[in-house]
Design a protein around this motif. Structure first.
Motif: not given
Length: 401
Positions: A248-249, A284-285, A328-335, A340-342
């Motif tokens: 994402q970065d 949606a993102p 998409v997988v990365e953003i999903t895991l972040k969401k 949970c503190g990441g």
């Protein structure tokens, strides 16, 4: 055998563990050795100047047609109401811009027209049809309208007089950085003609760095010309992508920033608006991001079709579709881990993993396509043509003075 002490040696070990990739690299190295001897004879000969002048003549015609077409869009945007009427009036220009790169053979000129005009200008014109995007500003003059349409630039309106001293310091430091990068490119050009003595994996690593440096220097040159000719305060197009800590970065904030900005209003926002009705605003993102990468894959495939003029293998498309899926997988895991503190990794570890992932996947799908259409070899040959041309025209003139 001595221990691995450098990145090229580590890459060499990785490639040797993959027989197909190693065989492909060896074939590339052998072809390069054969082309090296022929290239120095064919491209530095007496006919190279005529080839260069003919290509520059075609490029001037293409540039003139772009200026005339954008002038039409500038006038039509003021006279025709937004929406379908204005869109229909722009369609012939969009189709015309799709054909322009076919008039050029040079990798640098054809690639530049394909990126600046066929991609960026067309997308901005489509936005203008609905009175959106950077070209919709009614205060733009014709010269600024054309510059913003065909160049990957954006006016930075946040600058002020209080920031003039800091910006001047940044410019001075940037000059030294770009001089160093120009020196690196010149060393890469020299290494091409000494590739017989180079490890094939090192040649592949040089191709990787050369691609990045040429892209960044091209963007910087366009920005500098626009700054001095039109007085535009421009934003950087690359933001140290080698320091990215996530996909994402890398794709959203560091690599070719202007492309991200033009894809957001043309692809991401419309997809977001439609997808939010079906999956909600939270998810949606994900649909919008993946669809944006699909469009980017199509545009890159078209550009490589212009460069190679060969039947596409869709390896470039797989590269961007795969990165879109992984993002998409990365953003999903972040969401999912927001409450949970990441699961944040140390910055250095995250950067190594991110850049390693980008480089490895690029070696699978992206760089083989550059090699297949011989873009890097043709680019180095064009450097030789330009060098021979200036040696005859400039240094030759001094001999008769």
């Amino acid at each position: 055998m001595r221990h691995l002490k450098s990145l090229p040696e580590f890459i060499l070990l990785y490639i040797k563990c993959h027989p197909q990739l190693w065989h492909h690299v060896l074939l590339i190295h052998q072809e390069r050795e054969m082309e090296m001897e022929e290239g120095m004879m064919n491209y530095a000969g007496a006919g190279s100047g005529q080839k260069l002048e003919g290509e520059l003549g075609r490029f001037i015609k293409v540039s003139t047609s772009v200026v005339i077409s954008l002038s039409y869009c500038f006038i039509a945007g003021k006279l025709i109401r937004k929406g379908k009427p204005r869109l229909f009036s722009f369609i012939p220009i969009v189709i015309f811009f799709l054909t322009l790169p076919l008039s050029l053979q040079s990798v640098h000129l054809c690639g530049s027209v394909a990126f600046f005009v066929t991609w960026l200008a067309n997308f901005k014109i489509l936005l203008l049809a609905f009175d959106k995007g950077p070209l919709s500003d009614p205060s733009l003059s014709l010269s600024r309208f054309i510059a913003l349409a065909c160049f990957p630039i954006k006016i930075d309106r946040k600058s002020s007089n209080n920031q003039s001293s800091t910006s001047s310091k940044k410019v001075n430091s940037s000059v030294w950085i770009y001089l160093i990068k120009c020196l690196l490119v010149s060393l890469f050009i020299k290494s091409k003609y000494n590739s017989r003595n180079l490890n094939p994996t090192l040649v592949l690593a040089i191709l990787c760095l050369h691609t990045y440096l040429v892209l960044e220097l091209t963007m910087a040159l366009v920005a500098a010309i626009s700054r001095f000719s039109l007085g535009l305060d421009l934003e950087a197009q690359f933001n140290e992508p080698y320091l990215s800590s996530s996909l994402q970065d890398f794709w959203g904030r560091r690599w070719n920033v202007m492309v991200s900005r033009i894809l957001r209003p043309t692809v991401y926002d419309p997809t977001m608006w439609v997808a939010s009705r079906f999956v909600g605003r939270k998810w949606a993102p994900l649909v919008a991001v993946f669809n944006t990468f699909i469009v980017s894959a199509i545009m890159h495939e078209i550009i490589f079709l212009y460069l190679g003029r060969r039947r596409p293998t869709f390896m470039i498309s797989w590269f961007f579709v795969f990165h879109g899926f992984c993002l998409v997988v990365e953003i999903t895991l972040k969401k999912l881990n927001e409450g949970c503190g990441g699961f944040g990794l140390p910055r250095m570890v995250a950067t190594i993993l991110t850049m390693g992932f980008v480089l490895v996947t690029a070696s699978w799908w992206f760089f083989p396509e550059i090699i297949r259409c011989k873009a890097e070899s043709r680019a180095f040959d064009e450097y030789a043509i330009v060098g021979a041309f200036f040696r005859r025209r400039i240094i030759g003139d001094f001999k008769f003075m």
